[in-house]
Design a protein around this motif. Sequence first.
Motif, short mmCIF file in Angstrom:
data_model
loop_
_atom_site.label_atom_id
_atom_site.label_comp_id
_atom_site.label_asym_id
_atom_site.label_seq_id
_atom_site.Cartn_x
_atom_site.Cartn_y
_atom_site.Cartn_z
N ASN A 252 9.82 49.21 31.51
CA ASN A 252 8.71 50.11 31.83
C ASN A 252 8.65 50.44 33.32
OD1 ASN A 252 7.71 50.09 29.11
ND2 ASN A 252 7.05 47.99 29.48
N ARG A 253 8.96 49.47 34.16
CA ARG A 253 9.04 49.78 35.59
C ARG A 253 10.19 50.74 35.86
NH1 ARG A 253 10.00 45.40 40.40
NH2 ARG A 253 11.62 44.77 38.93
N ALA A 254 11.31 50.58 35.14
CA ALA A 254 12.44 51.49 35.32
C ALA A 254 12.04 52.92 34.98
CB ALA A 254 13.62 51.04 34.46
N LYS A 255 11.25 53.12 33.94
CA LYS A 255 10.79 54.46 33.58
C LYS A 255 9.90 55.04 34.67
CE LYS A 255 9.37 54.92 29.27
NZ LYS A 255 8.73 54.56 27.97
N ARG A 256 9.05 54.22 35.27
CA ARG A 256 8.20 54.70 36.36
C ARG A 256 9.03 55.06 37.59
NH1 ARG A 256 5.03 50.11 38.11
NH2 ARG A 256 6.67 49.79 39.64
N GLU A 257 10.01 54.21 37.92
CA GLU A 257 10.83 54.46 39.09
C GLU A 257 11.76 55.66 38.89
OE1 GLU A 257 10.58 52.56 42.27
OE2 GLU A 257 8.75 52.60 41.06
N LEU A 258 12.13 55.95 37.65
CA LEU A 258 12.91 57.15 37.36
C LEU A 258 12.12 58.39 37.76
CD1 LEU A 258 15.36 58.59 36.05
CD2 LEU A 258 14.12 58.45 33.88
N GLU A 259 10.84 58.42 37.45
CA GLU A 259 10.02 59.56 37.84
C GLU A 259 9.87 59.64 39.35
OE1 GLU A 259 9.16 61.89 35.67
OE2 GLU A 259 10.38 60.62 34.34
N ARG A 260 9.77 58.51 40.00
CA ARG A 260 9.72 58.50 41.47
C ARG A 260 11.02 59.05 42.06
NH1 ARG A 260 10.30 53.17 44.92
NH2 ARG A 260 9.99 53.96 47.03
N LEU A 261 12.13 58.67 41.48
CA LEU A 261 13.42 59.18 41.93
C LEU A 261 13.46 60.71 41.83
CD1 LEU A 261 16.45 59.04 42.67
CD2 LEU A 261 16.92 58.48 40.26
N LYS A 262 12.99 61.23 40.72
CA LYS A 262 12.99 62.69 40.55
C LYS A 262 12.10 63.37 41.59
CE LYS A 262 13.89 62.55 35.55
NZ LYS A 262 13.33 62.81 34.19
N ARG A 263 10.95 62.77 41.89
CA ARG A 263 10.04 63.35 42.89
C ARG A 263 10.69 63.38 44.27
NH1 ARG A 263 6.29 59.72 40.69
NH2 ARG A 263 6.19 58.56 42.66
N ILE A 264 11.32 62.26 44.65
CA ILE A 264 11.92 62.19 45.98
C ILE A 264 13.15 63.09 46.07
CG2 ILE A 264 13.16 60.64 47.56
CD1 ILE A 264 11.16 58.48 46.87
N ALA A 265 13.94 63.14 44.99
CA ALA A 265 15.10 64.03 44.99
C ALA A 265 14.67 65.48 45.15
CB ALA A 265 15.90 63.84 43.71
N ALA A 266 13.58 65.87 44.50
CA ALA A 266 13.08 67.24 44.63
C ALA A 266 12.55 67.48 46.04
CB ALA A 266 11.98 67.49 43.60
N LEU A 329 17.83 56.28 44.87
CA LEU A 329 16.71 56.59 45.76
C LEU A 329 17.18 56.64 47.21
CD1 LEU A 329 13.92 54.45 44.08
CD2 LEU A 329 13.74 56.89 44.57
N MET A 330 18.02 55.71 47.59
CA MET A 330 18.59 55.71 48.95
C MET A 330 19.40 56.98 49.19
SD MET A 330 18.21 53.04 51.13
CE MET A 330 19.78 52.64 51.89
N LEU A 331 20.22 57.36 48.23
CA LEU A 331 21.04 58.56 48.37
C LEU A 331 20.17 59.81 48.45
CD1 LEU A 331 23.93 57.76 45.86
CD2 LEU A 331 24.10 57.87 48.36
N ALA A 332 19.09 59.83 47.69
CA ALA A 332 18.20 60.98 47.73
C ALA A 332 17.53 61.11 49.10
CB ALA A 332 17.14 60.87 46.64
N GLY A 333 17.12 59.99 49.67
CA GLY A 333 16.46 60.02 50.98
C GLY A 333 17.42 60.26 52.13
N GLY A 334 18.69 59.94 51.93
CA GLY A 334 19.69 60.17 52.97
C GLY A 334 19.34 59.45 54.26
N PRO A 335 19.47 60.12 55.41
CA PRO A 335 19.24 59.45 56.70
C PRO A 335 17.79 59.06 56.93
CG PRO A 335 19.54 61.81 57.01
CD PRO A 335 19.89 61.52 55.58
N PHE A 336 16.87 59.55 56.10
CA PHE A 336 15.46 59.20 56.27
C PHE A 336 15.05 57.96 55.48
CE2 PHE A 336 15.35 64.00 56.70
CZ PHE A 336 15.52 63.95 58.08
#
Length: 393
Positions: A252-266, A329-336
Amino acid sequence: MDLDFTPEQQAFRADIRAWVAANLPEDIAHKVHNGLRQSRDDMQRWARILGSKGWLGYGWPKEFGGPGWDAIQRHLFEEECALAGAPRIVPFGPVMVAPVIMAFGSPEQQKKFLPGIASGDVWWSQGYSEPGSGSDLASVKTRAIREGDKYIVNGQKTWTTLGQYGEWIFCLVRTTTEGKPQTGISFLLIDMKSPGVTVRPIVLMDGEAEVNEVFFDNVEVPIENLVGQENQGWTYAKYLLAHERTNIADVNRAKRELERLKRIAAAEGVYDDPRFRDQIALLEVDIVALEMMVLRVLSAQAGGKKALDVAGLLKIRGSEIQQRYTELLMLAGGPFSLPFIEDAMEAGWQGDYVGAAHCAPLAANYLNTRKTTIYGGSNEVQRNIVAQTILGV
């Protein structure tokens, strides 16, 4: 096998969702949804809210003060809490030691310890791993020598998660060196305020001291704090570890973090990259597969069938998925994806730094999850267990 939820189960889910929405503090949910540091107060505040409702021990039978939910109801409760942004329940008390006390403890121990766990008032820690005794718990060396009506405990535990907050600790100790290593282990409950107990934080790569060393120097433990029989602690330890490994999967935490990943990637402009979106899709498929495995077990239990012994398999896949989403998530954030600097986070300066406040915790999250494939029994060891118990090889 029916993986669809019944109307009654859907109504139960709706009730849980409504209650969590009304009772989960907004400041805590904000921290969880954004991967920010949770304080002891945050975690224990939510535990006490659940405790006041009788839901901190949500997996407990009614006879011990729990709600008496079945496996599917417990799953729905976990899912709704996770998706709402509730902190993960610190498992050492309600999820790990409490079932051991219920199954093997004396009536006096149950009366003494379970109410404080159920209310969220007493913080428990786990004393299993030692230097040189991690996945091979049978090699523990911390000694407990009986002297009259007490044990004298000497030794060291390590990697004690959140041990700096602990008020009680359940420990595997060696009470005899005769026979096989597994036959000389006992299960003790130790007051961490006892003279001779020293807790030393271990500062990790993310800058946090989430884990600790705990030292026992001639610590006196009353004989009534022995759970079950002397030298039978290995049996109780295995019982507890099955609860721990299933808990580590945390789909269930993985499902929540998946949505967070999508938000940060966008937000960072990489969601439109087909290659990056492919990686998100692969992760989502694996999360769905993990959820299906959990639901298969729940379906078997609901139908009165013997569920597969898949605690180790859930642990393997769940921990690997946790590492995958923190990497993305790290890759999505890149240098930030900045290191987690507590003082800076509290001051809020990242919010003025090229608008990348949501990236500030990503490095800490990534570094912290490197451990997930090791604790609770390393994945290499778990693969051997799965091969023997499920595949029969």
